[in-house]
Design a protein around this motif. Sequence first.
Motif, PDB file in Angstrom:
ATOM      1  N   UNK A 118       0.828  -1.201   0.000  1.00 34.10           N
ATOM      2  CA  UNK A 118       0.000   0.000   0.000  1.00 34.10           C
ATOM      3  C   UNK A 118       0.868   1.260   0.000  1.00 34.10           C
ATOM      4  N   UNK A 119       1.956   1.215   0.754  1.00 35.93           N
ATOM      5  CA  UNK A 119       2.875   2.352   0.780  1.00 35.93           C
ATOM      6  C   UNK A 119       3.554   2.536  -0.572  1.00 35.93           C
ATOM      7  N   UNK A 120       3.942   1.440  -1.217  1.00 37.37           N
ATOM      8  CA  UNK A 120       4.567   1.524  -2.534  1.00 37.37           C
ATOM      9  C   UNK A 120       3.619   2.151  -3.549  1.00 37.37           C
ATOM     10  N   UNK A 121       2.356   1.778  -3.478  1.00 34.10           N
ATOM     11  CA  UNK A 121       1.369   2.330  -4.403  1.00 34.10           C
ATOM     12  C   UNK A 121       1.266   3.847  -4.255  1.00 34.10           C
ATOM     13  N   UNK A 122       1.367   4.335  -3.029  1.00 35.74           N
ATOM     14  CA  UNK A 122       1.298   5.776  -2.786  1.00 35.74           C
ATOM     15  C   UNK A 122       2.579   6.495  -3.221  1.00 35.74           C
ATOM     16  N   UNK A 123       3.677   5.736  -3.281  1.00 34.99           N
ATOM     17  CA  UNK A 123       4.979   6.339  -3.613  1.00 34.99           C
ATOM     18  C   UNK A 123       5.335   6.201  -5.090  1.00 34.99           C
ATOM     19  N   UNK A 124       4.399   5.738  -5.916  1.00 38.57           N
ATOM     20  CA  UNK A 124       4.698   5.429  -7.319  1.00 38.57           C
ATOM     21  C   UNK A 124       5.380   6.568  -8.060  1.00 38.57           C
ATOM     22  N   UNK A 125       4.894   7.781  -7.907  1.00 39.72           N
ATOM     23  CA  UNK A 125       5.403   8.905  -8.702  1.00 39.72           C
ATOM     24  C   UNK A 125       6.865   9.208  -8.403  1.00 39.72           C
ATOM     25  N   UNK A 126       7.331   8.854  -7.211  1.00 33.88           N
ATOM     26  CA  UNK A 126       8.717   9.138  -6.858  1.00 33.88           C
ATOM     27  C   UNK A 126       9.674   7.998  -7.130  1.00 33.88           C
ATOM     28  N   UNK A 127       9.162   6.890  -7.660  1.00 33.83           N
ATOM     29  CA  UNK A 127      10.011   5.727  -7.923  1.00 33.83           C
ATOM     30  C   UNK A 127      10.613   5.806  -9.323  1.00 33.83           C
ATOM     31  N   UNK A 128      11.708   5.101  -9.510  1.00 36.49           N
ATOM     32  CA  UNK A 128      12.318   5.034 -10.826  1.00 36.49           C
ATOM     33  C   UNK A 128      11.329   4.417 -11.814  1.00 36.49           C
ATOM     34  N   UNK A 129      11.289   4.933 -13.024  1.00 37.89           N
ATOM     35  CA  UNK A 129      10.262   4.525 -13.971  1.00 37.89           C
ATOM     36  C   UNK A 129      10.241   3.023 -14.211  1.00 37.89           C
ATOM     37  N   UNK A 130      11.432   2.404 -14.320  1.00 30.95           N
ATOM     38  CA  UNK A 130      11.459   0.969 -14.615  1.00 30.95           C
ATOM     39  C   UNK A 130      11.150   0.118 -13.389  1.00 30.95           C
ATOM     40  N   UNK A 131      11.004   0.741 -12.211  1.00 36.27           N
ATOM     41  CA  UNK A 131      10.652   0.009 -11.001  1.00 36.27           C
ATOM     42  C   UNK A 131       9.180   0.186 -10.620  1.00 36.27           C
ATOM     43  N   UNK A 132       8.497   1.107 -11.251  1.00 41.97           N
ATOM     44  CA  UNK A 132       7.117   1.381 -10.875  1.00 41.97           C
ATOM     45  C   UNK A 132       6.233   0.153 -11.111  1.00 41.97           C
ATOM     46  N   UNK A 133       5.227   0.033 -10.285  1.00 45.90           N
ATOM     47  CA  UNK A 133       4.250  -1.066 -10.327  1.00 45.90           C
ATOM     48  C   UNK A 133       4.796  -2.378  -9.779  1.00 45.90           C
ATOM     49  N   UNK A 134       6.060  -2.433  -9.375  1.00 46.14           N
ATOM     50  CA  UNK A 134       6.574  -3.644  -8.729  1.00 46.14           C
ATOM     51  C   UNK A 134       6.206  -3.604  -7.255  1.00 46.14           C
ATOM     52  N   UNK A 135       6.026  -4.790  -6.676  1.00 47.29           N
ATOM     53  CA  UNK A 135       5.592  -4.907  -5.298  1.00 47.29           C
ATOM     54  C   UNK A 135       6.446  -5.936  -4.557  1.00 47.29           C
ATOM     55  N   UNK A 136       6.150  -6.143  -3.299  1.00 50.27           N
ATOM     56  CA  UNK A 136       6.846  -7.132  -2.485  1.00 50.27           C
ATOM     57  C   UNK A 136       6.453  -8.534  -2.966  1.00 50.27           C
ATOM     58  N   UNK A 137       7.399  -9.464  -2.937  1.00 50.32           N
ATOM     59  CA  UNK A 137       7.105 -10.855  -3.273  1.00 50.32           C
ATOM     60  C   UNK A 137       5.934 -11.325  -2.407  1.00 50.32           C
ATOM     61  N   UNK A 138       4.789 -11.675  -3.013  1.00 49.79           N
ATOM     62  CA  UNK A 138       3.572 -11.897  -2.219  1.00 49.79           C
ATOM     63  C   UNK A 138       3.645 -13.038  -1.216  1.00 49.79           C
ATOM     64  N   UNK A 139       4.426 -14.085  -1.515  1.00 48.70           N
ATOM     65  CA  UNK A 139       4.502 -15.208  -0.588  1.00 48.70           C
ATOM     66  C   UNK A 139       5.814 -15.238   0.186  1.00 48.70           C
ATOM     67  N   UNK A 140       6.483 -14.080   0.274  1.00 44.22           N
ATOM     68  CA  UNK A 140       7.741 -14.014   1.028  1.00 44.22           C
ATOM     69  C   UNK A 140       7.495 -14.327   2.496  1.00 44.22           C
ATOM     70  N   UNK A 141       8.254 -15.237   3.028  1.00 46.62           N
ATOM     71  CA  UNK A 141       8.132 -15.584   4.443  1.00 46.62           C
ATOM     72  C   UNK A 141       9.099 -14.776   5.315  1.00 46.62           C
ATOM     73  N   UNK A 142      10.186 -14.295   4.676  1.00 47.23           N
ATOM     74  CA  UNK A 142      11.241 -13.646   5.445  1.00 47.23           C
ATOM     75  C   UNK A 142      11.595 -12.276   4.878  1.00 47.23           C
ATOM     76  N   UNK A 143      11.958 -11.391   5.788  1.00 47.05           N
ATOM     77  CA  UNK A 143      12.579 -10.127   5.455  1.00 47.05           C
ATOM     78  C   UNK A 143      13.926 -10.091   6.138  1.00 47.05           C
ATOM     79  N   UNK A 144      14.612  -8.960   6.032  1.00 48.13           N
ATOM     80  CA  UNK A 144      15.921  -8.852   6.653  1.00 48.13           C
ATOM     81  C   UNK A 144      16.071  -7.463   7.262  1.00 48.13           C
ATOM     82  N   UNK A 145      16.532  -7.406   8.504  1.00 50.94           N
ATOM     83  CA  UNK A 145      16.903  -6.142   9.109  1.00 50.94           C
ATOM     84  C   UNK A 145      18.360  -5.881   8.779  1.00 50.94           C
ATOM     85  N   UNK A 146      18.634  -4.738   8.183  1.00 49.68           N
ATOM     86  CA  UNK A 146      20.001  -4.387   7.821  1.00 49.68           C
ATOM     87  C   UNK A 146      20.419  -3.129   8.573  1.00 49.68           C
TER      88      UNK A 146
END
Length: 343
Positions: A118-146
């Motif tokens: 939902x946050x990505x959808x709101x940030x679309x205009x500020x994203x790089x053109x070739x990255x727009x409309x991409x989202x988080x892997x829907x079945x991702x089980x893990x993330x990473x704290x860096x």
Amino acid sequence: MSQSASFSSDHIPDISGFYPEKWTIKFVNEGAANLVFEVRLPPSPPSTTESHANGHSDIFQGHLLRVPKAGAKTFPYPELLQYWDSTITPLFPPENLVQHQLVKLGQSPSKVITILDELLAKAESGRRKDFRDTRVLPDAQYGMLIEDMRSQNPSDYFVEFKPKWLSPSPSQRTRCRNCAREAYRDHLDPSHHKAHRLGILCPLDFIACRSNRGSLENVLKHIVPASASPSHRNHLADWLRTNSLLPLLQQAQAKHDPSQGVNLELAMTLRDCSLFLRISTPQDGTGQPARIEAKLADLDKKNAAKKKKHWEELERDLVEGGFYEGKEQPREETDCLLERAAN
């Protein structure tokens, strides 16, 4: 790829238990394979949740949340972390590596992923053109704290750059591998003008600036923004002249040079990493010296099975096209240190 992993996940924090709908989230950055967010938890009374009671209420403090991007076709995060632990960490001191921690995103459908999308959808205009409309892997089980290497105080200074290929390819004579590749790209696209060709920093300058004033000024010109103070510029210049990290990276690159046929995926990983550098100046007036932290990131395992053919074809084009020797026709101009030294 599957998110399954042959390790115990019992002690991996599940961040979906932190009421993600109440998080304060900021979209920070993204690449072809990952998305990065800043997450802040709201204040809460002790023992509000089991996770808080277990002492994880500050889990996001000093860290950013990285999640896999849909369609990236990269390795699952547990496998990336295992590669990091077994292959990357033995090469460098721990203080020179951005630290990672695996976290669970919750059961699918994950509330965490829904909120991030939902946050990505709101940030679309500020994203790089070739990255727009991409989202988080829907079945991702893990993330990473860096580890968050950005400025933490107003007086801090942060810079990020890619060192690239610090050790010349054995097959090269007049140009380093990076500058040969840039010449090749310009050869394929004649619309690139001279200012672009000469605006690419030769990575060999990173090592040469230890003893070559011209190389030092060249590096500073490329990586120091105009907003940097003279003090920060001087601190960075001192670090470039004296650091041990870039020579150590150069040694690792030379040892695993792909022309030697040794661990191609590691060789390409070491040549595509990023370096985060933060200068922290004490604000208490004690006159204590500035603290400089320099850490490598973006050292994920490369998918050699999928990219090997591309890497080999590019290398063949550079060799056969004469781009290492500056013999391509018409000849492209670069700012390679080796070309400068020859003139």
